[in-house]
Design a protein around this motif. Structure first.
Motif, PDB file in Angstrom:
ATOM      1  N   PHE A  68      -7.534   9.701  -8.991  1.00 37.92           N
ATOM      2  CA  PHE A  68      -7.660  10.770  -8.156  1.00 37.92           C
ATOM      3  C   PHE A  68      -6.235  11.444  -7.530  1.00 37.92           C
ATOM      4  CE2 PHE A  68     -11.809   8.677  -7.685  1.00 37.92           C
ATOM      5  CZ  PHE A  68     -12.760   9.373  -8.407  1.00 37.92           C
ATOM      6  N   TRP A  69      -5.409  10.360  -7.462  1.00 36.88           N
ATOM      7  CA  TRP A  69      -4.201  10.763  -6.911  1.00 36.88           C
ATOM      8  C   TRP A  69      -3.012  11.067  -7.866  1.00 36.88           C
ATOM      9  CZ3 TRP A  69      -4.112   6.041  -2.583  1.00 36.88           C
ATOM     10  CH2 TRP A  69      -5.046   6.433  -1.454  1.00 36.88           C
ATOM     11  N   GLY A  70      -3.175  10.514  -8.926  1.00 39.70           N
ATOM     12  CA  GLY A  70      -2.197  10.760  -9.953  1.00 39.70           C
ATOM     13  C   GLY A  70      -1.034   9.772  -9.925  1.00 39.70           C
ATOM     14  N   THR A  71      -0.133  10.216 -10.303  1.00 34.12           N
ATOM     15  CA  THR A  71       1.126   9.142 -10.329  1.00 34.12           C
ATOM     16  C   THR A  71       2.006   9.444  -8.989  1.00 34.12           C
ATOM     17  OG1 THR A  71       1.150   9.102 -12.802  1.00 34.12           O
ATOM     18  CG2 THR A  71       3.299   8.308 -11.867  1.00 34.12           C
ATOM     19  N   HIS A  72       2.512   8.282  -8.433  1.00 32.00           N
ATOM     20  CA  HIS A  72       3.474   8.273  -7.324  1.00 32.00           C
ATOM     21  C   HIS A  72       4.338   7.349  -7.244  1.00 32.00           C
ATOM     22  CE1 HIS A  72       0.629  11.073  -5.177  1.00 32.00           C
ATOM     23  NE2 HIS A  72      -0.349  10.595  -5.763  1.00 32.00           N
ATOM     24  N   PRO A  73       5.650   7.365  -6.783  1.00 30.56           N
ATOM     25  CA  PRO A  73       6.467   6.244  -6.533  1.00 30.56           C
ATOM     26  C   PRO A  73       5.665   4.973  -5.684  1.00 30.56           C
ATOM     27  CG  PRO A  73       7.556   8.238  -6.096  1.00 30.56           C
ATOM     28  CD  PRO A  73       6.112   8.539  -6.129  1.00 30.56           C
ATOM     29  N   ILE A  74       5.832   3.937  -5.974  1.00 35.17           N
ATOM     30  CA  ILE A  74       4.893   2.941  -5.034  1.00 35.17           C
ATOM     31  C   ILE A  74       5.743   2.427  -3.788  1.00 35.17           C
ATOM     32  CG2 ILE A  74       4.188   1.809  -7.460  1.00 35.17           C
ATOM     33  CD1 ILE A  74       6.189  -0.490  -6.973  1.00 35.17           C
ATOM     34  N   ASN A  75       6.753   3.087  -3.738  1.00 32.95           N
ATOM     35  CA  ASN A  75       7.361   2.936  -2.282  1.00 32.95           C
ATOM     36  C   ASN A  75       7.205   4.106  -1.441  1.00 32.95           C
ATOM     37  OD1 ASN A  75       8.816   4.461  -3.788  1.00 32.95           O
ATOM     38  ND2 ASN A  75      11.004   3.227  -2.981  1.00 32.95           N
ATOM     39  N   PRO A 125       2.965   4.693   7.975  1.00 32.69           N
ATOM     40  CA  PRO A 125       4.015   3.769   7.233  1.00 32.69           C
ATOM     41  C   PRO A 125       3.106   3.104   6.344  1.00 32.69           C
ATOM     42  CG  PRO A 125       2.800   2.959   9.323  1.00 32.69           C
ATOM     43  CD  PRO A 125       2.276   4.356   9.136  1.00 32.69           C
ATOM     44  N   PHE A 126       2.019   3.452   5.866  1.00 37.68           N
ATOM     45  CA  PHE A 126       1.181   2.766   4.695  1.00 37.68           C
ATOM     46  C   PHE A 126       1.595   3.262   3.234  1.00 37.68           C
ATOM     47  CE2 PHE A 126      -2.686   1.492   2.840  1.00 37.68           C
ATOM     48  CZ  PHE A 126      -2.846   0.097   3.159  1.00 37.68           C
ATOM     49  N   LEU A 127       2.467   2.271   2.645  1.00 36.99           N
ATOM     50  CA  LEU A 127       2.897   2.697   1.320  1.00 36.99           C
ATOM     51  C   LEU A 127       1.801   2.507   0.143  1.00 36.99           C
ATOM     52  CD1 LEU A 127       6.417   0.966   1.718  1.00 36.99           C
ATOM     53  CD2 LEU A 127       5.997   3.183   2.326  1.00 36.99           C
ATOM     54  N   TYR A 162      -2.114  -3.496  -3.012  1.00 35.07           N
ATOM     55  CA  TYR A 162      -2.202  -4.826  -2.876  1.00 35.07           C
ATOM     56  C   TYR A 162      -3.485  -5.301  -1.999  1.00 35.07           C
ATOM     57  CZ  TYR A 162      -0.791  -9.355  -1.083  1.00 35.07           C
ATOM     58  OH  TYR A 162      -0.507 -10.756  -0.693  1.00 35.07           O
ATOM     59  N   PHE A 163      -3.995  -4.424  -0.917  1.00 35.06           N
ATOM     60  CA  PHE A 163      -5.031  -4.663  -0.309  1.00 35.06           C
ATOM     61  C   PHE A 163      -6.106  -4.427  -0.875  1.00 35.06           C
ATOM     62  CE2 PHE A 163      -1.931  -4.352   3.347  1.00 35.06           C
ATOM     63  CZ  PHE A 163      -2.116  -5.802   3.729  1.00 35.06           C
ATOM     64  N   VAL A 164      -6.222  -3.081  -1.883  1.00 31.04           N
ATOM     65  CA  VAL A 164      -7.295  -2.749  -2.600  1.00 31.04           C
ATOM     66  C   VAL A 164      -7.694  -4.116  -3.704  1.00 31.04           C
ATOM     67  CG1 VAL A 164      -8.111  -1.441  -4.744  1.00 31.04           C
ATOM     68  CG2 VAL A 164      -7.132  -0.484  -2.626  1.00 31.04           C
ATOM     69  N   CYS A 165      -6.679  -4.919  -4.242  1.00 27.67           N
ATOM     70  CA  CYS A 165      -6.816  -6.023  -4.994  1.00 27.67           C
ATOM     71  C   CYS A 165      -7.190  -7.151  -4.284  1.00 27.67           C
ATOM     72  CB  CYS A 165      -5.485  -6.374  -5.829  1.00 27.67           C
ATOM     73  SG  CYS A 165      -4.849  -5.027  -7.089  1.00 27.67           S
TER      74      CYS A 165
END
Length: 202
Positions: free
Chosen positions: A160-167, A173-175, A181-184
């Protein structure tokens, strides 16, 4: 002798956990040093796995370690008993208020005051595992932070969000990599807790 040694090791581990927990908040050098040190141990992982799977592995390690720490350092029977006592007290207080029973309300308020000290014990019991967990989770997190900082071009594709830089930031401030990481970590932790039959507060 063994008990004294165990207590000394316990205090030392808690002290290190305390330093890590609060040190990373104020010291960029500490964050960097932790990342570099852990890199010697797991820095090979991104060469054989996509980085989103590396984060999944780190989340699994943290989830397993945290679950084991909570299983063996927390008195789940005490916590459940306290939670049940609080529920019963709140229920009785509502009933006393609805019935206008002033004497009963005063009695229940006295019981609430007695529970304050027990609440302090509960907070201490829950804070101690956090320091133990930090011994593993904080260095791993600092390595991931450093690796991403050194490889800023990495991207991830999210439903739903597509491709994004992970940083890049999701919100505030939530990257994005924090989010992944928290979803996992949440489902992994739940599976581990279920497998190890670790008690819950409910």
């Amino acid at each position: 002798m063994n008990q004294k040694l165990t207590k000394s090791l316990d205090n030392a581990a808690l002290a290190v956990g305390f330093v890590l927990f609060f040190g990373i908040m104020v010291s960029g050098d500490l964050r960097h040093s932790l990342g570099v040190a852990v890199g010697y141990l797991i820095g090979w992982m991104p060469s054989i796995l996509p980085f989103h799977l590396v984060l999944f592995v780190l989340a699994a390690i943290t989830g397993l370690y945290a679950s084991l720490i909570q299983k063996y350092t927390m008195d789940w029977d005490f916590l459940r008993a306290q939670q049940e006592k609080m529920r019963r007290l709140q229920r009785d207080m509502r009933e006393a208020q609805l019935s206008g029973d002033q004497a009963r309300q005063q009695q229940l308020q006295t019981e609430q005051m007695k529970m304050v000290s027990e609440q302090g014990k509960m907070m201490q019991m829950q804070f101690k595992p956090m320091l133990y967990i930090g011994l593993i989770s904080i260095p791993l997190f600092m390595w991931a932070y450093l690796y991403i900082e050194q490889n800023p071009g990495m991207t991830m594709t999210f439903p739903f969000w597509g491709t994004h830089p992970i940083n890049a930031t999701v919100i505030g401030p939530f990257l994005f990599w924090y989010y992944w990481y928290f979803v996992c970590s949440l489902p992994v932790s739940q599976i581990i807790r279920k497998a190890l039959d670790i008690g819950s507060m409910s």
